[in-house]
Design a protein around this motif. Sequence first.
Motif, mmCIF file in Angstrom:
data_model
loop_
_atom_site.group_PDB
_atom_site.id
_atom_site.type_symbol
_atom_site.label_atom_id
_atom_site.label_comp_id
_atom_site.label_asym_id
_atom_site.label_seq_id
_atom_site.Cartn_x
_atom_site.Cartn_y
_atom_site.Cartn_z
ATOM 1 N N ARG B 288 -80.699 -33.732 15.965
ATOM 2 C CA ARG B 288 -81.958 -34.392 15.609
ATOM 3 C C ARG B 288 -82.922 -33.310 16.076
ATOM 4 O O ARG B 288 -83.856 -32.706 15.245
ATOM 5 N N GLU B 289 -82.567 -32.434 17.249
ATOM 6 C CA GLU B 289 -83.584 -31.408 16.881
ATOM 7 C C GLU B 289 -83.211 -30.345 16.048
ATOM 8 O O GLU B 289 -84.208 -29.774 15.263
ATOM 9 N N THR B 292 -85.634 -31.028 13.370
ATOM 10 C CA THR B 292 -86.906 -30.792 13.645
ATOM 11 C C THR B 292 -87.158 -29.443 13.528
ATOM 12 O O THR B 292 -88.092 -28.926 12.512
ATOM 13 N N LEU B 293 -86.193 -28.853 14.184
ATOM 14 C CA LEU B 293 -86.515 -27.311 13.540
ATOM 15 C C LEU B 293 -86.476 -26.774 12.124
ATOM 16 O O LEU B 293 -87.391 -25.921 11.810
ATOM 17 N N LYS B 294 -85.682 -27.286 11.602
ATOM 18 C CA LYS B 294 -85.522 -26.910 9.746
ATOM 19 C C LYS B 294 -86.891 -27.363 9.072
ATOM 20 O O LYS B 294 -87.550 -26.958 8.875
ATOM 21 N N LEU B 295 -86.974 -28.935 9.917
ATOM 22 C CA LEU B 295 -88.713 -28.927 9.400
ATOM 23 C C LEU B 295 -90.104 -28.890 9.114
ATOM 24 O O LEU B 295 -90.519 -28.453 8.631
ATOM 25 N N ILE B 296 -90.277 -27.799 10.935
ATOM 26 C CA ILE B 296 -91.488 -27.176 11.462
ATOM 27 C C ILE B 296 -91.520 -25.474 10.871
ATOM 28 O O ILE B 296 -91.736 -24.943 10.773
ATOM 29 N N GLY B 297 -89.512 -25.596 9.706
ATOM 30 C CA GLY B 297 -89.652 -24.313 9.318
ATOM 31 C C GLY B 297 -88.812 -22.881 10.070
ATOM 32 O O GLY B 297 -88.613 -22.019 9.456
ATOM 33 N N ALA B 298 -87.944 -23.404 10.935
ATOM 34 C CA ALA B 298 -86.687 -22.664 11.544
ATOM 35 C C ALA B 298 -86.216 -22.017 10.143
ATOM 36 O O ALA B 298 -85.955 -22.446 9.629
ATOM 37 N N PRO B 371 -83.396 -31.900 6.883
ATOM 38 C CA PRO B 371 -84.447 -32.068 7.897
ATOM 39 C C PRO B 371 -85.215 -33.592 7.727
ATOM 40 O O PRO B 371 -86.185 -33.617 8.487
ATOM 41 N N ALA B 372 -84.745 -34.122 6.267
ATOM 42 C CA ALA B 372 -85.477 -35.110 6.531
ATOM 43 C C ALA B 372 -85.073 -35.991 7.401
ATOM 44 O O ALA B 372 -86.441 -37.544 7.746
ATOM 45 N N ALA B 374 -85.246 -35.898 10.616
ATOM 46 C CA ALA B 374 -86.341 -36.105 11.249
ATOM 47 C C ALA B 374 -87.495 -36.424 11.525
ATOM 48 O O ALA B 374 -87.806 -37.382 12.282
ATOM 49 N N LEU B 375 -87.840 -36.941 10.336
ATOM 50 C CA LEU B 375 -88.936 -37.669 9.995
ATOM 51 C C LEU B 375 -88.656 -39.237 9.941
ATOM 52 O O LEU B 375 -89.115 -40.437 9.645
ATOM 53 N N GLY B 376 -86.613 -39.521 9.986
ATOM 54 C CA GLY B 376 -86.933 -40.979 9.834
ATOM 55 C C GLY B 376 -86.189 -41.330 9.219
ATOM 56 O O GLY B 376 -86.222 -42.550 8.627
ATOM 57 N N GLY B 377 -86.967 -41.043 7.319
ATOM 58 C CA GLY B 377 -86.236 -41.330 6.382
ATOM 59 C C GLY B 377 -85.046 -40.721 5.672
ATOM 60 O O GLY B 377 -84.353 -40.179 6.288
#
Lengths: 242, 377
Positions: B288-289, B292-298, B371-372, B374-377
Motif C-alpha cells: 500500500r505504501e 502511494t509512493l507511485k501515485l504521488i510520483g515516486a 498505483p490505483a 492506493a485510491l482503493g479502486g
Amino acid sequence: MEEAGRKVPLVELRHVSKHFGTGEARVDALRDVSLEVHPGQVVALLGPSGSGKTTLLNVIGCIVEPSSGWVGLDGEVVYDGRWLRSDLRKLRLEAIGFIFQFHNLLPFLDSTENVSVVLELAGYDAAQARRRAVELLDYLEVGHRRNAMPANLSGGEAQRVAIARALANHPRIILADEPTAALDSQRAGIVMDLLRKVATEQQAAILAVTHDEKIFDRFDFIFHLRDGRLENDHAETGRTRS
Amino acid sequence: MNLAYRDIRHNLGRFLLTCFGLSLLLGVVLSMIGIYRGLVEDALTLVRTPAVDVWVVESGTRGPFAESSRIPGDTREAIARLHGVTAAGSVTYQSVETLLGGKKLRLYVVGYEPGRPGGPDRIVAGRPIARSHYEMIADRRSGLALGDRVELGRNPFTVVGLTEGQVSSGGDPAVYLTLLDSQELQFELAPPAARRELARGSGPAGTDIVNAVIARVSPNIAPEHVADAARRWKHLSTMTQDGQETILTRSVVERARKQIGLFTALLLIVSAVIIALILYTMTMDKLREIATLKLIGAPDRTIIGLILQQALAMGVIGFGFGALLIRSVKDYFPRRVVLQPEDGLALAVAVLLVCILSSALGVRLALKVDPATALGG
C-alpha cells in the motif's frame, strides 16, 4: 489562463471512454464523459458504487489510460487517443495532488517527513523541503504535530497532514477520494473549508469523489455519474449548483 | 530522504530479529568454511611440524598418512648417507585409545628420535623429552596437564611437556614419545601372542620397524634429486614435502572437503531462498505504501532503492552478527575452525550478491503494484 478568449480549464475531458475486458466480459466503466473544472472550483463526483467515479479519478490522475477521448490538464493535452507524455509519474508529482480516504500516510515517516518526501522527490534539498513542510503543516493548523508518527495522529490530524502532502508541490489539480469519509461532521467541515481555502488562494481545481451528504453544500458543482455516464455534463448543461 | 533507513527504524525490533535469524544461518555457513579450513590445516600440521624436505616410506605405498608403511629401522642411516641430506630421523605414527579418569581419550602417537627431525616444533609448557622411556609431550587439546600419567599399551607415561595445535587429520590430539617407546607400543606383541610365536618356533618378533624416514636436504640440492636417489638405490617410495602435502589434501581429506563444500553450497542456496522470502514478505507488507509512493510520483528507482537498500542492510548486519558469533564460539567446536579473512571476504561478497539477486523477487512485485490500489479502486 485565457486561450483565444476562452478561459482554459485546469481539467478538461472530451468524450472520454474507458472499458475493461473484451467480448462478453467487456465492462464499460466510462462512456463518453466530457467535463471541465476551472481554477478555484471545488467539485464533487457523485454516483452509486460501480458508476465509474474512481475510474474517472484514475483517468484524470493519469493512472488509468482511457480507451478513447481527449484529456487536457493545466492547459496541456496529455491524452489524445494515446498518452502524449511518457513521464506521467513526473506529471503527477508536479501537477497533481492526491488526498485519500484513509489518508495513506507512510507509516514509517513522521508528519513533516510525510510532506517533505514529496518535495524531495521533486528535487528540493532536504532543508528546503523540511522548511516548506513545516510551513504547510502550520498553514493547515497541524504544525504542533509535526514530529508525530501517523499512528499517533487523530483522523482529522492525519487527513490534514495528507492534505499538506497533496499541496506540497503547489499542484494546480487536487484529486480527493472520499476525503471526509473517515471523519465526523465537524472535522469533515474543517477539511472542506481547508480545501476551499486552497482552491481560492492557490487557484487550484479540486475534484472529490464523495458519498458524504453532509458536505454536499460545500461544492461548486456535483457531477453525477451513473453506469459510466455523466448525467449532468456541465460542458453541455452549464453549472449545476447543488 | 532515505526511505529504507526510516522503514527499518520504524520496525527496528522486527528487522533486527530477522537479521539475527539470518546471522545464525550465515554463521553456520561461515563455520562450515572454517571447519573445512581447519580440516586441511589439521591434516597438514603434523606433516609440516618436522620441517623436512623428503619423506621415505615403504615401497609401493604412499604412507605414512594415506597408507600403512613399514620399513626397517636402519633405513635412517642409509638415507642420512645420501648426498645432500643434512639430517634424517625415523618416525612412527599411530592412533591409540586409552582411558583417563574413566573417560575415553583418543590420541595420535608420534614416535621420534630426540635430537633428530620428527619431534614437536614448539613446546609451550614444560620441557622436551629427556629420558629414553615413559615420558611424553602432549597437545593441550588432549586435556592433559603437566605431570599427568597416562596408560599407553602396558606402560604408564608421564606428561613432561605441552604443545599447542598439534592434531591429526582426524582431529585427534598428538602426543610425542621416544621412538623406542612408540615402536614397543606399535609393534611389540602382547605376551600371549609372543609365547604362541615362540611355541611355533619363530624367534622373538623384532620391533626395529618405523613408518617413515624423514630427511632435511641442503638448500643447494633439490629435494627431488634426493628423493630420486632413495627411490632408485634403496628400493623405497619417496616423496617431497610438497608431494606429501598434496597427498594429504587431495587424498586423505578429499572426501571430507567435498562433503563440506557441498554442504556449504547447499547452505548458501538455502540462505538465498530464505533472504528472497524475507524480502518478498517485507515488500508484501509495504504494498500500500509502495502504491502511494507511485501515485504521488515516486520514480521506480526510489522504490527499487527502498527494497535493495533494505536487502543489503539485512545482508551486512546478518553477516556481521554471524561472523561475530562464530568468532566468539569457534573455540568451543570439537574440531578446529579456522576463519581466514579472505574466506570471510568471499562470503561477504557472496551474501551481498545473494541479497541483490534475492531482492529481484521483491522488486518485481513492487514494480507490478498498480498505483490505483492506493485510491482503493
